[in-house]
Design a protein around this motif. Structure first.
Motif, PDB file in Angstrom:
ATOM      1  N   ASP A 229       0.842  -1.267  -0.048  1.00 17.29           N
ATOM      2  CA  ASP A 229      -0.111  -0.018   0.154  1.00 17.29           C
ATOM      3  C   ASP A 229       0.889   1.361   0.088  1.00 17.29           C
ATOM      4  O   ASP A 229       0.402   2.268  -0.455  1.00 17.29           O
ATOM      5  N   ASN A 311      -5.528   9.095   7.969  1.00 18.16           N
ATOM      6  CA  ASN A 311      -4.879   8.993   6.327  1.00 18.16           C
ATOM      7  C   ASN A 311      -6.036   9.580   5.627  1.00 18.16           C
ATOM      8  O   ASN A 311      -5.892   9.397   4.306  1.00 18.16           O
ATOM      9  N   ALA A 312      -6.761  10.488   6.005  1.00 19.86           N
ATOM     10  CA  ALA A 312      -7.873  11.012   5.397  1.00 19.86           C
ATOM     11  C   ALA A 312      -7.399  11.777   3.872  1.00 19.86           C
ATOM     12  O   ALA A 312      -8.038  11.553   3.069  1.00 19.86           O
ATOM     13  N   ARG A 315      -6.724   9.392   1.157  1.00 19.11           N
ATOM     14  CA  ARG A 315      -7.791   8.644   0.650  1.00 19.11           C
ATOM     15  C   ARG A 315      -8.390   9.585  -0.192  1.00 19.11           C
ATOM     16  O   ARG A 315      -9.262   8.943  -1.274  1.00 19.11           O
ATOM     17  N   GLU A 316      -8.740  10.522   0.441  1.00 21.32           N
ATOM     18  CA  GLU A 316      -9.716  11.725  -0.400  1.00 21.32           C
ATOM     19  C   GLU A 316      -9.365  12.146  -1.599  1.00 21.32           C
ATOM     20  O   GLU A 316      -9.726  12.274  -2.633  1.00 21.32           O
ATOM     21  N   GLY A 319      -7.622   8.666  -3.619  1.00 23.98           N
ATOM     22  CA  GLY A 319      -8.310   7.427  -3.703  1.00 23.98           C
ATOM     23  C   GLY A 319      -7.689   6.199  -3.100  1.00 23.98           C
ATOM     24  O   GLY A 319      -7.851   5.105  -3.521  1.00 23.98           O
ATOM     25  N   TRP A 320      -6.568   6.539  -2.014  1.00 22.05           N
ATOM     26  CA  TRP A 320      -5.983   5.262  -1.571  1.00 22.05           C
ATOM     27  C   TRP A 320      -6.933   4.532  -0.766  1.00 22.05           C
ATOM     28  O   TRP A 320      -7.579   5.042   0.053  1.00 22.05           O
ATOM     29  N   THR A 321      -6.890   3.085  -0.695  1.00 16.78           N
ATOM     30  CA  THR A 321      -7.425   2.508   0.109  1.00 16.78           C
ATOM     31  C   THR A 321      -6.572   1.367   0.550  1.00 16.78           C
ATOM     32  O   THR A 321      -6.241   0.253  -0.014  1.00 16.78           O
TER      33      THR A 321
END
Length: 346
Positions: A229, A311-312, A315-316, A319-321
């Protein structure tokens, strides 16, 4: 875009080798630096363990962070650079400059070479260590806006090296970066699958737990993230226009104590985790042990502290998951077992 050339510094390392794997799988051509070309066989063996035999899609250049030689050749014709290489020793060096100077000067050496070769963007691997150390309060929610307090008296050489190197990189871009773009990734403790015996100090935590080399679990809390990741975030940051000039925290979920990690190993690995300790050690005992084991000393200021981190942004914006903490932990332990890298567990 398929066929673009990416330089990965430090290809023989844990994170570097995984970067190469991901880039090759995504259709990029890859060049990597190693301190000696004798390491090419080792890197190719790690890639083979990861399921790749890249042939001519991967090339090697000898370059050292402390020497100008090789860097112009390394960056020539590259579209992007992932600057992953940085020293992370298992224990504190006698002189902190042994870590600080290579980290800072190495980053500047790579950035200068990239700028001069018209590279589009450098993605620099920094660390969560450059964000959250040197603060008394643990109630604060740490984000990419935060910086480690370099005025604190209780910073390890590693923490200083990552903070100073990242500061120097941003200063370079502001003063003399030209058209070169910079993005920085700040990972927490990196677990996930090992590809060979050349792994990071973070994996040594796992190894010592599995081998029963620790008498118990120090009261330490840290964020966890899977190496796959971290690589995915590097590549997203490399190509997304919105990532230019940004830092991104790479941590999967809430932090975990070493005891919680030990309990995951017990639950998921059964008899293979029979040596894993689950008893929590009192802080005074860990401080006492640090007097005879230098590898422990750097963690003493963090005993009993818990950190809130988000980790917002990754993610936002990108687009990391990421995978779960548990998946990252189990993947690391299972790979150590599979490759026979544990002393007492076969």
């Amino acid at each position: 875009m398929s066929g673009e050339l990416v330089l990965v510094t430090g290809g023989s390392g844990f994170l570097g080798a995984h970067c190469i794997l991901h880039l090759l799988d995504s259709g990029y051509r890859v060049r990597t630096t190693v301190r000696s070309l004798k390491r090419e066989a080792d890197v190719r063996a790690m890639l083979k363990a990861g399921g790749a035999e890249p042939g001519e899609a991967l090339s090697f250049v000898a370059a050292d962070l402390m020497d100008d030689a090789g860097w112009s050749e390394a960056v020539a014709g590259c579209d992007f650079v992932l600057h992953v290489a940085s020293p992370f020793p298992p224990s504190q060096p006698k002189n902190e400059d042994e870590l600080i100077i290579p980290a800072r000067e190495g980053a500047l050496r790579v950035l200068r070479a990239a700028r001069d070769a018209d590279v589009k963007r450098v993605v620099l691997t920094s660390s969560f260590a450059a964000i959250h150390y040197g603060f008394a309060s643990t109630n604060h929610l740490f984000t990419e806006e935060d910086w480690t307090n370099l005025n604190s008296r209780h910073l390890s050489a590693y923490v200083k090296s990552k903070t100073l190197a990242e500061r120097a990189a941003w200063d370079f871009i502001a003063r003399e970066g030209g058209t070169l773009e910079l993005t920085v990734i700040n990972p927490a403790v990196i677990f996930g699958p090992v590809l060979g015996a050349d792994y990071s100090s973070s994996i040594q935590i796992m190894q010592r737990l599995m081998d029963g080399a620790l008498p118990g679990c120090p009261r330490l809390t840290f964020g966890v993230v899977d190496v796959r990741d971290v690589v995915d975030l590097h590549v997203r940051a490399m190509t997304n226009p919105a990532a230019n000039g940004q830092r991104f925290l790479a941590t999967a979920e809430d932090g975990m104590t070493i005891q919680q990690i030990a309990l995951v190993l017990k639950k998921r690995l059964g008899d293979a985790a029979r040596r894993v300790p689950t008893r929590e050690l009192p802080n005074w005992l860990v401080r006492l042990a640090s007097l005879v084991d230098p590898s422990i000393a750097q963690f003493i200021p963090e005993l009993g502290k818990a950190w809130n981190v988000t980790n917002a942004k990754a993610r936002e914006l990108l687009g990391w998951t990421p995978r779960s903490n548990e998946e990252a932990i189990v993947a690391a332990a299972e790979s150590l077992l599979r490759l026979g890298l544990l002393r007492h567990v076969k």
